[in-house]
Design an enzyme around this catalytic site. Structure first.
Site, PDB file in Angstrom:
ATOM      1  CD  GLU A  46      -2.793   1.202   2.411  1.00  0.00           C
ATOM      2  OE1 GLU A  46      -2.734   0.319   3.274  1.00  0.00           O
ATOM      3  OE2 GLU A  46      -3.535   2.196   2.467  1.00  0.00           O
ATOM      4  NE  ARG A 271       3.313  -8.478  10.425  1.00  0.00           N
ATOM      5  CZ  ARG A 271       3.295  -7.302   9.766  1.00  0.00           C
ATOM      6  NH1 ARG A 271       4.234  -6.410   9.942  1.00  0.00           N
ATOM      7  NH2 ARG A 271       2.326  -6.999   8.946  1.00  0.00           N
ATOM      8  CE  LYS A 281       3.205   0.248   4.717  1.00  0.00           C
ATOM      9  NZ  LYS A 281       2.700  -0.025   3.376  1.00  0.00           N
TER      10      LYS A 281
HETATM   11  P1  ATP Z   1       3.018  -2.079   8.019  1.00  0.00           P
HETATM   12  O1  ATP Z   1       2.232  -2.876   9.024  1.00  0.00           O
HETATM   13  O2  ATP Z   1       4.460  -1.958   8.314  1.00  0.00           O
HETATM   14  O3  ATP Z   1       2.388  -0.789   7.687  1.00  0.00           O
HETATM   15  P2  ATP Z   1       1.719  -3.388   5.906  1.00  0.00           P
HETATM   16  O4  ATP Z   1       1.566  -4.853   6.012  1.00  0.00           O
HETATM   17  O5  ATP Z   1       0.538  -2.557   6.190  1.00  0.00           O
HETATM   18  O6  ATP Z   1       2.977  -2.963   6.732  1.00  0.00           O
HETATM   19  P3  ATP Z   1       1.715  -3.346   3.084  1.00  0.00           P
HETATM   20  O7  ATP Z   1       2.122  -2.252   2.190  1.00  0.00           O
HETATM   21  O8  ATP Z   1       0.281  -3.698   3.175  1.00  0.00           O
HETATM   22  O9  ATP Z   1       2.254  -2.974   4.515  1.00  0.00           O
HETATM   23  O10 ATP Z   1       2.589  -4.635   2.824  1.00  0.00           O
HETATM   24  C1  ATP Z   1       2.918  -5.151   1.562  1.00  0.00           C
HETATM   25  C2  ATP Z   1       3.310  -6.590   1.725  1.00  0.00           C
HETATM   26  O11 ATP Z   1       4.430  -6.703   2.605  1.00  0.00           O
HETATM   27  C3  ATP Z   1       2.184  -7.382   2.330  1.00  0.00           C
HETATM   28  O12 ATP Z   1       2.048  -8.570   1.620  1.00  0.00           O
HETATM   29  C4  ATP Z   1       2.636  -7.609   3.748  1.00  0.00           C
HETATM   30  O13 ATP Z   1       2.098  -8.785   4.260  1.00  0.00           O
HETATM   31  C5  ATP Z   1       4.148  -7.649   3.608  1.00  0.00           C
HETATM   32  N1  ATP Z   1       4.789  -7.263   4.861  1.00  0.00           N
HETATM   33  C6  ATP Z   1       4.593  -6.142   5.587  1.00  0.00           C
HETATM   34  N2  ATP Z   1       5.319  -6.158   6.711  1.00  0.00           N
HETATM   35  C7  ATP Z   1       6.013  -7.323   6.706  1.00  0.00           C
HETATM   36  C8  ATP Z   1       6.949  -7.937   7.600  1.00  0.00           C
HETATM   37  N3  ATP Z   1       7.329  -7.356   8.743  1.00  0.00           N
HETATM   38  N4  ATP Z   1       7.463  -9.127   7.249  1.00  0.00           N
HETATM   39  C9  ATP Z   1       7.107  -9.721   6.105  1.00  0.00           C
HETATM   40  N5  ATP Z   1       6.237  -9.217   5.224  1.00  0.00           N
HETATM   41  C10 ATP Z   1       5.684  -8.026   5.515  1.00  0.00           C
HETATM   42 MG    MG Z   2      -1.302  -2.978   5.008  1.00  0.00          MG
END
Ligand code: ATP
Ligand code: MG
Length: 557
Positions: A46, A271, A281
């Site tokens: 995102e 994760r 983020k």
């Molecule tokens: P955050 O919680 O840090 O804002 P998010 O999951 O909301 O991260 P996205 O942009 O939705 O961020 O993530 C894109 C991809 O990266 C998704 O498939 C998510 O599952 C993966 N991802 C995010 N954080 C991690 C992590 N700590 N380890 C592995 N994969 C991750």
């Molecule tokens: Mg997300």
């Protein structure tokens, strides 16, 4: 810094190909021809912030899986929530994925499918599988029930298909304010899985979107949009993190109600969590917005941009992602492993330079005052092919503050009054006298050198126990070094807090060659660690180095 070589421990660690349960699933699918020979993955960020090291795990997993099976991987912006998204983030994500060394098959925006998603919602309404609901957020929460109690059906649940079609069209046309009406899937308010209790699939948001502008004032919810995005692109294996495990029934429900042929399957993995690191983020954005760090690419940040500026290489990050492997169980990875990976990558790639911190001046009383000679030192003692370089030596030098003790501890083999050590690449030098300032601090050390003991002369006389590095005082260049601590530490109560000493800037003296260092150039500062000339702060006249990592490995297998 007692040893000359701090890399010994890290050398003992072998690389191990981590097992990957996702690959096992794919191999089964290939065997059964579930998707024919096709393996299609995607990385779906995102664009609401910069990518972090956790995302690197997901990126490497998705792209390397596609590569392994001769498949494809898309970069897809999951931009269905207009409120927090921004073009700056879109650009940074692209740069980071490329920098990590991956090439996407297609670069796509989920928002390009808004028409299709709308049509799918109409299809669900026509099947009696979705309805417009007027409950407000608070009521909705009350009706949802809890883990122990089933939910209650909304009074709007049994609206006719015609009424729902009309209301949904009016929602799209902008007739309702934010929060006034939503579209919900009609599933089961008594489901033990709360995600299946008539989840909201469309909401109203009168907000401009970075891609679609003001074309829409209703936006699809993630759980509804994501399976459709995957299906449109022909994704076979939709890999996401564990917190979506309970959402999988909804993912499957959406595609099954839409009668999607050979729908993609969602597979969850744990994760990445790293010690001393916050990976959200939202939290990282707050650090930037509140000025706790300089920017998203502050070298202390766990963002890809921050790691890049800190001096990490794509190779080290990819190696790290390989080593941590992929599993179904949440765990906490020691950040020392990431540090180990960058040491391993740089140790045979970069040249060494002499840099002295907390300098102590040395005057060699028996060396001619007007004379300067060039002595030869190795560029990288692990890689002889990297050759040698010449550095100047004269009667005035600097050594590291750590390499002198007026009253030596036990087993201290470096410089102290009466002791003789080798100055790396040059001579045996003995400390005769400590000259003090009026306030009692050390002004300089008076030493004598033994001309017979020049390095490489084959001198076979007495032995010394310590070898230290030095720089020539007359030609030394002043540099700035930024030493970084972890951004997050634990206080006495075990709470995570921001480390007040996460950035310490010091001045140091370096051998003359560092005056030519270019932004982004990396070195080992002999006996100190690995450093990079900061890409934003280094100019022709001012050299600012980030400490990437010190030499000492605390990583234990
Ligand atoms: P955050 O919680 O840090 O804002 P998010 O999951 O909301 O991260 P996205 O942009 O939705 O961020 O993530 C894109 C991809 O990266 C998704 O498939 C998510 O599952 C993966 N991802 C995010 N954080 C991690 C992590 N700590 N380890 C592995 N994969 C991750
Ligand atoms: Mg997300």
């Amino acid at each position: 810094m007692a040893d000359m070589d701090k890399n010994i421990q890290s050398e003992a660690i072998e690389t191990q190909a981590a097992s990957n349960f996702i690959h096992n699933i794919i191999e089964k699918d290939l065997e059964n021809q579930r998707y024919g020979d096709k393996v299609y993955t995607r990385f779906p960020p995102e664009p609401n912030g910069y990518l972090h090291i956790g995302h690197a795990k997901s990126i490497c997993l998705n792209f390397s899986t596609a590569e392994k099976y001769g498949g494809q991987c898309n970069l897809r912006y999951d931009d269905t929530n207009p409120v927090k998204e921004d073009v700056e983030y879109v650009d940074s994500i692209e740069e980071d994925v490329k920098w990590l060394g991956w090439t996407w098959s297609k670069r796509l925006f989920a928002s390009d499918y808004f028409d299709k998603m709308y049509d799918c919602a109409v299809t669900l309404i026509k099947k009696g599988k979705a309805y417009v609901c007027d409950l407000n957020a608070e009521q909705m929460k009350e009706y949802r029930g809890t883990l122990k109690e089933p939910g209650k059906e909304s009074p709007y649940r049994n609206r006719t298909i015609e009424e729902n079609l009309q209301l949904f069209e009016e929602m799209k046309a902008g007739k309702y304010a934010d929060g006034e009406k939503v579209l919900r899937a009609k599933i089961d308010m008594a489901s033990p899985n709360i995600n299946m209790r008539d989840p909201v699939i469309y909401r109203t948001a009168h907000t401009s979107h970075h891609n679609t502008g003001d074309a829409w004032c209703i936006y699809p919810m993630y759980d509804y949009a994501h399976p459709i995005e995957d299906a449109i692109e022909g994704i076979t294996h939709s890999i996401c993190t564990l917190e979506f495990e309970d959402h999988r029934p909804l993912y499957d429900w959406v595609l099954s109600e839409l009668d999607w042929p050979t729908p993609p399957q969602q597979i969850e993995f744990a994760r990445l969590n790293l010690t001393n690191t916050v990976m959200s983020k939202r939290y990282l954005k707050a650090l930037v917005d509140n000025g706790e760090v300089e920017s998203w690419d502050d070298p202390r940040m766990p963002t890809i941009a921050g790691l890049r500026r800190r001096g990490y290489t794509p190779e080290a990050i990819r190696d790290f992602c390989d080593r941590i492997g992929v599993s179904k169980a949440n765990s906490l990875v020691d950040i020392a492993l990431l540090e180990h990976c960058i040491r391993e990558d740089l140790k045979s790639k970069v040249q060494s330079r002499n840099v002295v911190e907390n300098p102590i001046k040395i005057v060699i009383t028996n060396y001619p005052e007007e004379q300067t000679e060039e002595v030869e030192v190795e560029n990288n003692k692990e890689v002889p092919e990297m050759g040698n370089r010449m550095i100047p030596f004269s009667n005035e030098l600097y050594v590291d503050g750590e390499d002198f003790m007026e009253v030596p501890e036990k087993k201290y083999f470096r410089l102290f009054p009466g002791n003789e050590v080798r100055f790396k690449g040059a001579y045996f030098i003995k400390c005769d006298e400590v000259i003090k300032n009026e306030d009692g601090t050390i002004k300089e050390l008076h030493c004598t050198y033994d001309p017979e003991t020049r390095s490489g002369s084959g001198f076979e006389g007495r032995k010394v126990k310590g070898t230290i590095h030095w720089v020539d005082a007359k030609t030394a260049v002043k540099i700035k070094i930024r030493q970084y601590g972890y951004l997050m530490i634990e206080d006495e109560n075990g709470e995570n807090i921001m480390n007040p000493e996460s950035l310490v800037e010091i001045e140091a003296y370096a051998e003359p060659a560092l005056a030519e260092a270019k932004p982004g150039e990396r070195f080992q500062f002999f006996r100190h660690g690995y450093y990079i000339a900061d890409t934003k702060l280094t100019t022709d006249r001012s050299k600012v180095f980030n400490r990437i990592v010190d030499l000492k490995s605390s990583w234990k297998k």
